[in-house]
Enzyme design. Structure first.
Site, PDB file in Angstrom:
ATOM      1  N   THR A  39       0.720  -1.219  -0.097  1.00 40.39           N
ATOM      2  CA  THR A  39      -0.018   0.007  -0.118  1.00 40.39           C
ATOM      3  C   THR A  39       0.888   1.170   0.090  1.00 40.39           C
ATOM      4  O   THR A  39       0.370   2.358   0.184  1.00 40.39           O
ATOM      5  CB  THR A  39      -0.771  -0.253   1.383  1.00 40.39           C
ATOM      6  OG1 THR A  39      -0.061  -0.036   2.465  1.00 40.39           O
ATOM      7  CG2 THR A  39      -1.985  -1.131   1.172  1.00 40.39           C
ATOM      8  N   ASP A  60       9.172  -8.542   2.216  1.00 36.96           N
ATOM      9  CA  ASP A  60       7.809  -8.717   3.019  1.00 36.96           C
ATOM     10  C   ASP A  60       8.511  -9.248   4.460  1.00 36.96           C
ATOM     11  O   ASP A  60       9.000 -10.042   4.546  1.00 36.96           O
ATOM     12  CB  ASP A  60       7.032  -9.763   2.419  1.00 36.96           C
ATOM     13  CG  ASP A  60       5.756 -10.164   2.983  1.00 36.96           C
ATOM     14  OD1 ASP A  60       5.754  -9.675   4.103  1.00 36.96           O
ATOM     15  OD2 ASP A  60       5.032 -11.059   2.426  1.00 36.96           O
ATOM     16  N   SER A  79       1.886  -2.351   7.790  1.00 32.28           N
ATOM     17  CA  SER A  79       0.856  -2.978   7.630  1.00 32.28           C
ATOM     18  C   SER A  79      -0.424  -2.084   7.021  1.00 32.28           C
ATOM     19  O   SER A  79      -0.181  -0.840   7.065  1.00 32.28           O
ATOM     20  CB  SER A  79      -0.098  -3.016   9.209  1.00 32.28           C
ATOM     21  OG  SER A  79      -1.365  -3.395   9.089  1.00 32.28           O
ATOM     22  N   ASN A 103       8.690 -11.764  13.872  1.00 33.90           N
ATOM     23  CA  ASN A 103       9.738 -11.692  13.369  1.00 33.90           C
ATOM     24  C   ASN A 103      10.819 -10.369  14.155  1.00 33.90           C
ATOM     25  O   ASN A 103      11.837 -10.505  14.154  1.00 33.90           O
ATOM     26  CB  ASN A 103       9.572 -11.558  11.672  1.00 33.90           C
ATOM     27  CG  ASN A 103       9.343 -12.739  10.960  1.00 33.90           C
ATOM     28  OD1 ASN A 103       9.531 -13.811  11.543  1.00 33.90           O
ATOM     29  ND2 ASN A 103       8.725 -12.627  10.034  1.00 33.90           N
ATOM     30  N   LYS A 109      15.406  -8.746  19.791  1.00 33.74           N
ATOM     31  CA  LYS A 109      15.817  -9.594  20.732  1.00 33.74           C
ATOM     32  C   LYS A 109      17.421  -9.982  20.443  1.00 33.74           C
ATOM     33  O   LYS A 109      18.371  -9.848  21.216  1.00 33.74           O
ATOM     34  CB  LYS A 109      15.030 -10.770  20.880  1.00 33.74           C
ATOM     35  CG  LYS A 109      15.655 -11.847  21.925  1.00 33.74           C
ATOM     36  CD  LYS A 109      14.562 -12.940  22.332  1.00 33.74           C
ATOM     37  CE  LYS A 109      15.140 -14.362  23.062  1.00 33.74           C
ATOM     38  NZ  LYS A 109      15.552 -15.377  22.005  1.00 33.74           N
ATOM     39  N   TYR A 149      -7.923  -6.586  11.039  1.00 34.66           N
ATOM     40  CA  TYR A 149      -7.077  -5.566  11.430  1.00 34.66           C
ATOM     41  C   TYR A 149      -6.893  -5.364  12.969  1.00 34.66           C
ATOM     42  O   TYR A 149      -5.893  -5.355  13.651  1.00 34.66           O
ATOM     43  CB  TYR A 149      -7.242  -4.103  10.935  1.00 34.66           C
ATOM     44  CG  TYR A 149      -6.498  -3.120  11.213  1.00 34.66           C
ATOM     45  CD1 TYR A 149      -5.343  -2.886  10.715  1.00 34.66           C
ATOM     46  CD2 TYR A 149      -7.206  -2.189  11.909  1.00 34.66           C
ATOM     47  CE1 TYR A 149      -4.657  -1.904  10.838  1.00 34.66           C
ATOM     48  CE2 TYR A 149      -6.269  -1.007  12.138  1.00 34.66           C
ATOM     49  CZ  TYR A 149      -5.027  -0.774  11.575  1.00 34.66           C
ATOM     50  OH  TYR A 149      -4.224   0.447  11.637  1.00 34.66           O
ATOM     51  N   LYS A 153      -3.732  -6.410  15.475  1.00 38.42           N
ATOM     52  CA  LYS A 153      -3.145  -5.396  16.281  1.00 38.42           C
ATOM     53  C   LYS A 153      -3.024  -5.750  17.775  1.00 38.42           C
ATOM     54  O   LYS A 153      -2.359  -5.444  18.576  1.00 38.42           O
ATOM     55  CB  LYS A 153      -3.649  -4.080  16.146  1.00 38.42           C
ATOM     56  CG  LYS A 153      -3.544  -3.444  14.701  1.00 38.42           C
ATOM     57  CD  LYS A 153      -1.953  -3.120  14.500  1.00 38.42           C
ATOM     58  CE  LYS A 153      -1.738  -2.299  13.070  1.00 38.42           C
ATOM     59  NZ  LYS A 153      -0.458  -1.872  13.072  1.00 38.42           N
TER      60      LYS A 153
HETATM   61  P1  NAD Z   1       0.325   2.837   4.853  1.00 36.22           P
HETATM   62  O1  NAD Z   1      -0.543   2.010   3.946  1.00 36.22           O
HETATM   63  O2  NAD Z   1       0.640   4.177   4.194  1.00 36.22           O
HETATM   64  O3  NAD Z   1       1.597   2.036   5.296  1.00 36.22           O
HETATM   65  C1  NAD Z   1       1.747   0.957   5.519  1.00 36.22           C
HETATM   66  C2  NAD Z   1       3.150   0.653   4.692  1.00 36.22           C
HETATM   67  O4  NAD Z   1       3.413  -0.876   5.004  1.00 36.22           O
HETATM   68  C3  NAD Z   1       3.003   0.361   3.237  1.00 36.22           C
HETATM   69  O5  NAD Z   1       3.990   1.050   2.721  1.00 36.22           O
HETATM   70  C4  NAD Z   1       2.815  -0.998   2.690  1.00 36.22           C
HETATM   71  O6  NAD Z   1       3.642  -1.231   1.689  1.00 36.22           O
HETATM   72  C5  NAD Z   1       3.612  -1.692   3.962  1.00 36.22           C
HETATM   73  N1  NAD Z   1       3.648  -2.850   4.151  1.00 36.22           N
HETATM   74  C6  NAD Z   1       2.478  -3.686   4.396  1.00 36.22           C
HETATM   75  N2  NAD Z   1       2.512  -4.920   4.526  1.00 36.22           N
HETATM   76  C7  NAD Z   1       3.790  -5.137   4.622  1.00 36.22           C
HETATM   77  C8  NAD Z   1       4.730  -6.481   4.702  1.00 36.22           C
HETATM   78  N3  NAD Z   1       4.308  -7.357   5.073  1.00 36.22           N
HETATM   79  N4  NAD Z   1       6.133  -6.078   4.561  1.00 36.22           N
HETATM   80  C9  NAD Z   1       6.595  -4.929   4.236  1.00 36.22           C
HETATM   81  N5  NAD Z   1       5.847  -3.778   4.158  1.00 36.22           N
HETATM   82  C10 NAD Z   1       4.393  -3.965   4.323  1.00 36.22           C
HETATM   83  O7  NAD Z   1      -0.453   3.153   6.256  1.00 36.22           O
HETATM   84  P2  NAD Z   1      -0.082   4.240   7.346  1.00 36.22           P
HETATM   85  O8  NAD Z   1      -1.292   5.061   7.510  1.00 36.22           O
HETATM   86  O9  NAD Z   1       1.093   4.704   6.910  1.00 36.22           O
HETATM   87  O10 NAD Z   1      -0.075   3.123   8.704  1.00 36.22           O
HETATM   88  C11 NAD Z   1       1.395   2.578   8.993  1.00 36.22           C
HETATM   89  C12 NAD Z   1       1.066   1.977  10.348  1.00 36.22           C
HETATM   90  O11 NAD Z   1       0.454   2.883  11.384  1.00 36.22           O
HETATM   91  C13 NAD Z   1       0.277   0.782  10.245  1.00 36.22           C
HETATM   92  O12 NAD Z   1       0.936  -0.340  11.041  1.00 36.22           O
HETATM   93  C14 NAD Z   1      -1.070   1.386  10.982  1.00 36.22           C
HETATM   94  O13 NAD Z   1      -1.671   0.003  11.442  1.00 36.22           O
HETATM   95  C15 NAD Z   1      -0.603   2.149  11.817  1.00 36.22           C
HETATM   96  N6  NAD Z   1      -1.725   3.078  12.275  1.00 36.22           N
HETATM   97  C16 NAD Z   1      -1.850   4.123  11.209  1.00 36.22           C
HETATM   98  C17 NAD Z   1      -2.985   5.202  11.448  1.00 36.22           C
HETATM   99  C18 NAD Z   1      -3.313   6.346  10.645  1.00 36.22           C
HETATM  100  O14 NAD Z   1      -4.211   7.150  10.993  1.00 36.22           O
HETATM  101  N7  NAD Z   1      -2.629   6.338   9.697  1.00 36.22           N
HETATM  102  C19 NAD Z   1      -3.800   4.876  12.728  1.00 36.22           C
HETATM  103  C20 NAD Z   1      -3.481   3.818  13.660  1.00 36.22           C
HETATM  104  C21 NAD Z   1      -2.401   2.860  13.248  1.00 36.22           C
END
Ligand code: NAD
Ligand code: UDP
Length: 321
Positions: A39, A60, A79, A103, A109, A149, A153
């Site tokens: 994403t 990944d 994520s 992982n 660790k 999701y 989490k």
């Molecule tokens: P985003 O989708 O822009 O960024 C997520 C990134 O993770 C993407 O670049 C995607 O390609 C990468 N990714 C997904 N699965 C992967 C994998 N298996 N291996 C390697 N890369 C992978 O979303 P974001 O808004 O930047 O969110 C980032 C984090 O913050 C997430 O964990 C999300 O749950 C958390 N979060 C965000 C918000 C928000 O409002 N933006 C709120 C709560 C939590």
């Protein structure tokens, strides 16, 4: 240069991850970003490519993660985060929150590194307590559409705490509330990019339900600052980081219409299943433990974000078909 401390940021090409890369580079660290571009986008880190203190790995993190040499910090932000994204990719979402987290905790660790994991206000589900405090356990439907999701989490938090208590790993958990700003994807389906891109394209704004559900939107620079302070703190328990200014989604859509200076209308669409009715962080803990609170007014943050989206749309129109 060679002596810089190293920070691994997973999801580094995403919205929040790329802003974290900028912040850690500005603080003088060597940043290793990992992302599978599910994403995220290389556009978000294009300005960093070629720097000697920045490395990018397309991989990944739900599979094996390897980093040679020493690591000071790990920030696990990989994520899918938008409801539309995680509904489309339920298994990847579950895997990166569970296997990916495992992982990275194992890596922390092995390297004796401190790890901060990105948790979310979604662990409170459709909350029965308002505003949400860290000691509230939440109201989540494990088998509903958002369960992939939310439960990933929640598992992530449990696994992180277990590595802390059982293995003595230095862990931090940030519960992030809705955050916005430049580098969000125009079509990621979240309310803000949806409303701004609809307004700029001359389409009506799609409000789900009657728009009485609430959210509290935090500007990205405030969030990044809260995360930075939490990482450097000595607090292993979860901490809410978000902006407590609450607004209904209908009001939010009206604000965007006003901001964009368009005369679009609001059209009402069905409310997605299990969509939380209200959400506002209690940030007392972040204020007390981190000395943090948000500084950017929504009106200011929205102006900057609007300019970013305008440019993106313009570029998109100019791109060859
Ligand atoms: P985003 O989708 O822009 O960024 C997520 C990134 O993770 C993407 O670049 C995607 O390609 C990468 N990714 C997904 N699965 C992967 C994998 N298996 N291996 C390697 N890369 C992978 O979303 P974001 O808004 O930047 O969110 C980032 C984090 O913050 C997430 O964990 C999300 O749950 C958390 N979060 C965000 C918000 C928000 O409002 N933006 C709120 C709560 C939590
Ligand atoms: N929403 C909406 N129209 C849209 C996109 C979202 O009314 O085009 C609503 C959604 O139903 C939710 C709120 O806006 O009540 C915030 O949604 P978002 O996807 O940004 O994040 P969430 O907080 O639900 O994870």
């Amino acid at each position: 240069m060679a002596n810089k401390e190293k920070v691994l940021i997973t999801g580094g090409a995403g919205f929040l991850g790329s802003h974290l890369c900028d912040r850690f580079l500005a603080e003088g660290y060597h940043v290793i970003a990992m992302d599978n571009l599910l994403t995220g986008s290389m556009d978000n880190i294009e300005h960093l490519m070629g720097r000697s203190d920045f490395e990018f790995y397309h991989c990944d993190v739900s599979k094996f993660v390897h980093v040679p040499g020493e690591l000071k910090y790990i920030l696990h932000f990989a994520s899918p985060a938008s409801p539309i994204d995680y509904l489309k990719m339920p298994i990847q979402t579950l895997k990166v929150g569970s296997l990916g987290t495992h992982n990275l905790l194992g890596l922390a660790k092995a390297k004796n590194a401190r790890i901060l994991v990105a948790s979310t206000s979604e662990i409170y589900g459709d909350p029965m307590v308002h505003p949400q405090k860290e000691d509230y356990w939440g109201n989540v439907n494990p088998v509903g559409p958002r369960g992939v999701y939310d439960e990933a989490k929640r598992f992530q938090e449990a696994m992180t705490m277990a590595y802390h208590t059982f293995h003595g790993v230095e862990t931090r958990i940030v519960r992030i509330f809705n955050t916005y700003g430049p580098r969000m994807r125009l079509n990621d389906g979240r309310a803000l990019p949806a409303f701004i891109s609809q307004a700029l394209r001359g389409e009506d704004l799609t409000v789900f339900g009657d728009g009485s559900q609430t959210r509290s939107f935090c500007y990205v620079s405030d969030l990044v600052d809260g995360i930075y302070r939490l990482l450097l703190s000595d607090h292993p328990q979860p901490v809410n980081v978000g902006n407590p200014q609450e607004i209904t989604i209908k009001q939010f859509a009206e604000e965007i219409i006003k901001l964009t200076g368009t005369d679009q209308k609001i059209v009402y669409k069905p409310l997605p299943k299990d969509d939380p009715k209200q959400r506002r962080p209690d940030i007392t803990k972040a204020q007390e433990v981190l000395g943090w609170e948000p500084k950017v007014e929504r009106s200011d943050g929205l102006k900057v974000t609007l300019e970013y989206f305008k440019e993106k749309i313009l570029k998109g129109q100019q791109a060859p078909a």
